[in-house]
Write a protein that holds these residues in place. Sequence first.
Motif, PDB file in Angstrom:
ATOM      1  N   LEU B 144       0.848  -1.193   0.000  1.00 47.93           N
ATOM      2  CA  LEU B 144       0.000   0.000   0.000  1.00 47.93           C
ATOM      3  C   LEU B 144       0.883   1.242   0.000  1.00 47.93           C
ATOM      4  CD1 LEU B 144      -2.458  -1.108   2.857  1.00 47.93           C
ATOM      5  CD2 LEU B 144      -2.543  -1.677   0.430  1.00 47.93           C
ATOM      6  N   ILE B 145       0.831   2.005  -1.077  1.00 45.12           N
ATOM      7  CA  ILE B 145       1.625   3.239  -1.171  1.00 45.12           C
ATOM      8  C   ILE B 145       0.696   4.416  -0.897  1.00 45.12           C
ATOM      9  CG2 ILE B 145       3.063   4.682  -2.662  1.00 45.12           C
ATOM     10  CD1 ILE B 145       4.346   1.987  -2.220  1.00 45.12           C
ATOM     11  N   TYR B 146       1.057   5.208   0.111  1.00 41.91           N
ATOM     12  CA  TYR B 146       0.234   6.376   0.424  1.00 41.91           C
ATOM     13  C   TYR B 146       0.654   7.514  -0.506  1.00 41.91           C
ATOM     14  CZ  TYR B 146      -2.612   9.505   3.228  1.00 41.91           C
ATOM     15  OH  TYR B 146      -3.588  10.380   3.640  1.00 41.91           O
ATOM     16  N   PRO B 147      -0.258   7.985  -1.361  1.00 43.81           N
ATOM     17  CA  PRO B 147       0.158   8.935  -2.405  1.00 43.81           C
ATOM     18  C   PRO B 147       0.799  10.214  -1.881  1.00 43.81           C
ATOM     19  CG  PRO B 147      -2.004   8.042  -2.920  1.00 43.81           C
ATOM     20  CD  PRO B 147      -1.661   7.582  -1.519  1.00 43.81           C
ATOM     21  N   GLU B 148       0.323  10.742  -0.762  1.00 48.23           N
ATOM     22  CA  GLU B 148       0.838  12.033  -0.292  1.00 48.23           C
ATOM     23  C   GLU B 148       2.284  11.965   0.157  1.00 48.23           C
ATOM     24  OE1 GLU B 148      -1.517  14.241   2.583  1.00 48.23           O
ATOM     25  OE2 GLU B 148      -3.292  13.760   1.396  1.00 48.23           O
ATOM     26  N   THR B 149       2.668  10.830   0.747  1.00 45.15           N
ATOM     27  CA  THR B 149       4.015  10.714   1.309  1.00 45.15           C
ATOM     28  C   THR B 149       4.918   9.792   0.501  1.00 45.15           C
ATOM     29  OG1 THR B 149       3.304   8.841   2.653  1.00 45.15           O
ATOM     30  CG2 THR B 149       3.131  11.033   3.654  1.00 45.15           C
ATOM     31  N   GLY B 150       4.335   8.923  -0.295  1.00 35.98           N
ATOM     32  CA  GLY B 150       5.124   7.914  -1.000  1.00 35.98           C
ATOM     33  C   GLY B 150       5.549   6.768  -0.106  1.00 35.98           C
ATOM     34  N   LEU B 151       5.100   6.773   1.162  1.00 35.43           N
ATOM     35  CA  LEU B 151       5.513   5.717   2.095  1.00 35.43           C
ATOM     36  C   LEU B 151       4.713   4.437   1.862  1.00 35.43           C
ATOM     37  CD1 LEU B 151       5.927   7.697   5.456  1.00 35.43           C
ATOM     38  CD2 LEU B 151       7.720   6.938   3.869  1.00 35.43           C
ATOM     39  N   LEU B 152       5.363   3.343   2.182  1.00 39.10           N
ATOM     40  CA  LEU B 152       4.720   2.032   2.079  1.00 39.10           C
ATOM     41  C   LEU B 152       4.090   1.695   3.433  1.00 39.10           C
ATOM     42  CD1 LEU B 152       4.453  -0.774   0.533  1.00 39.10           C
ATOM     43  CD2 LEU B 152       6.394  -1.435   1.916  1.00 39.10           C
ATOM     44  N   HIS B 153       2.819   1.361   3.404  1.00 34.97           N
ATOM     45  CA  HIS B 153       2.131   0.941   4.635  1.00 34.97           C
ATOM     46  C   HIS B 153       1.964  -0.574   4.632  1.00 34.97           C
ATOM     47  CE1 HIS B 153       0.784   4.911   6.332  1.00 34.97           C
ATOM     48  NE2 HIS B 153       1.346   5.255   5.184  1.00 34.97           N
ATOM     49  N   ALA B 154       2.178  -1.152   5.809  1.00 38.50           N
ATOM     50  CA  ALA B 154       2.154  -2.610   5.917  1.00 38.50           C
ATOM     51  C   ALA B 154       0.732  -3.142   5.820  1.00 38.50           C
ATOM     52  CB  ALA B 154       2.775  -3.040   7.243  1.00 38.50           C
ATOM     53  N   PHE B 155       0.612  -4.305   5.230  1.00 43.69           N
ATOM     54  CA  PHE B 155      -0.664  -5.021   5.185  1.00 43.69           C
ATOM     55  C   PHE B 155      -0.323  -6.501   5.459  1.00 43.69           C
ATOM     56  CE2 PHE B 155      -4.315  -6.868   2.754  1.00 43.69           C
ATOM     57  CZ  PHE B 155      -5.318  -6.329   3.538  1.00 43.69           C
ATOM     58  N   PRO B 156       0.095  -6.763   6.722  1.00 41.84           N
ATOM     59  CA  PRO B 156       0.692  -8.076   7.011  1.00 41.84           C
ATOM     60  C   PRO B 156      -0.340  -9.152   7.320  1.00 41.84           C
ATOM     61  CG  PRO B 156       0.836  -6.679   8.950  1.00 41.84           C
ATOM     62  CD  PRO B 156       0.139  -5.866   7.886  1.00 41.84           C
ATOM     63  N   ARG B 157      -1.072  -9.523   6.290  1.00 41.49           N
ATOM     64  CA  ARG B 157      -2.001 -10.647   6.430  1.00 41.49           C
ATOM     65  C   ARG B 157      -1.202 -11.934   6.618  1.00 41.49           C
ATOM     66  NH1 ARG B 157      -5.775 -10.229   2.424  1.00 41.49           N
ATOM     67  NH2 ARG B 157      -5.901 -12.480   2.457  1.00 41.49           N
ATOM     68  N   PRO B 158      -1.833 -12.972   7.139  1.00 44.85           N
ATOM     69  CA  PRO B 158      -1.151 -14.270   7.137  1.00 44.85           C
ATOM     70  C   PRO B 158      -0.707 -14.626   5.714  1.00 44.85           C
ATOM     71  CG  PRO B 158      -3.110 -14.364   8.506  1.00 44.85           C
ATOM     72  CD  PRO B 158      -3.142 -13.030   7.807  1.00 44.85           C
ATOM     73  N   VAL B 159       0.478 -15.221   5.637  1.00 43.12           N
ATOM     74  CA  VAL B 159       1.049 -15.571   4.335  1.00 43.12           C
ATOM     75  C   VAL B 159       0.307 -16.778   3.774  1.00 43.12           C
ATOM     76  CG1 VAL B 159       3.150 -16.218   3.112  1.00 43.12           C
ATOM     77  CG2 VAL B 159       3.285 -14.862   5.208  1.00 43.12           C
ATOM     78  N   SER B 160      -0.006 -16.705   2.500  1.00 46.39           N
ATOM     79  CA  SER B 160      -0.643 -17.833   1.837  1.00 46.39           C
ATOM     80  C   SER B 160       0.449 -18.697   1.202  1.00 46.39           C
ATOM     81  CB  SER B 160      -1.612 -17.256   0.798  1.00 46.39           C
ATOM     82  OG  SER B 160      -2.020 -18.240  -0.082  1.00 46.39           O
ATOM     83  N   LEU B 161       0.837 -19.767   1.921  1.00 52.86           N
ATOM     84  CA  LEU B 161       1.887 -20.667   1.413  1.00 52.86           C
ATOM     85  C   LEU B 161       1.246 -21.651   0.449  1.00 52.86           C
ATOM     86  CD1 LEU B 161       3.561 -21.476   4.858  1.00 52.86           C
ATOM     87  CD2 LEU B 161       4.428 -19.887   3.136  1.00 52.86           C
TER      88      LEU B 161
END
Lengths: 93, 284
Positions: B144-161
């Motif tokens: 998730l890239i926040y357009p105003e800052t360019g920062l990446l926001h975490a979206f740490p769902r459980p990993v789908s192995l």
Amino acid sequence: MANPTYRADPPEARRLVTLDDGVTLVFHRPSGLTHVLAPPAPELLAALGEGDADIAILIERLRAAYDLAEDDLEAALAARLAELETAGLVWRR
Amino acid sequence: MRHEFRVTVGPVGFRVGSDWRRPLAEMAALYDGYPEAAIPDFTVRLEAQRPWRRFIRPSVMIGGDYMLPDAAPLSLDHGLLAAEMGMNLQMALGQRRFLLLHASAVERDGKALLMTGHSGAGKSTLSALLGERGWRFMGDEFALIYPETGLLHAFPRPVSLKNEAVELFDSVDANRLGPVMRDTPKGTIRHLRPPVDAIAKMADPAKPALLLFPRFGHDPAMRDMGQAEVFVRLTQASTNYVALGETGFAALTKLVQSVPTRAIDYPDSDAAIGAVERLWGELA
């Protein structure tokens, strides 16, 4: 038409970003579409931004800013203008 | 709905309603330690195809705020997968606050490594492996890239192995693993809850510092990529680039111009991790 006059949106209708490989990205505000342009398409759009023009006038405007040595310039520009027409960035008046 | 589960993942709150208790019990176990969502952004519904199909050969239809009309139902054994797919769908079709890239991400020293590529390229597995080896896991599915800052926001769902990747994580604490789901549309799937620090720090954004296009199953190779190629591939990797209009254009061009990018091929996960560490040392 033998000698068509071309028209483009004014410069403020576009947001341009030039990338390191010489490619220009164009966000076209009226359509919301993104275009990936290689030279001389961005230069042609800029030249048309000065007002409607046929190819002869466009060449004059381009010569004022760039060193144009290419043979068969008219045909090359006509081909690029046709591509810009297809993309919806240029149309005939 | 008869049953409900609420959870916050990064900046997004979900409410999952279900006709059955079991998928939500599996979710509650898998999402142990995640904050609850007071005000959900999105709702997912797991519904019986017909009322009697709650009991007879139960099949789960995925519904919610955003739906795919022709999505095939899944068996109740795959109910957890249906919930995860439903959450992905809400993000892919409904997310407007962030530029959403189909990419995995990990963080170190406040800087983020993004990995994107086609399905099966190994970005999900790689992010999970790095998350077990000193990096903070930020997500295996969406960046998730926040357009105003360019920062990446975490979206740490459980990993789908998936498939072979499942056994790479046999040694983790068993309570971090969800049920093994066989014969799903993507083969065998098992979910892995991210490490505790990934959940604890999920509100902390990071500055994108390196972008990789990994490709699994090839001889080791590395290739520079021109910005135009990166831009075009990221528009394909984004589910909401077009919907965001000029905001998306500004955010994506800024990312492409500011973050070094490489394509890497790798034969196995050890080779990939070695390449990642080396490139991170050189470029990030």
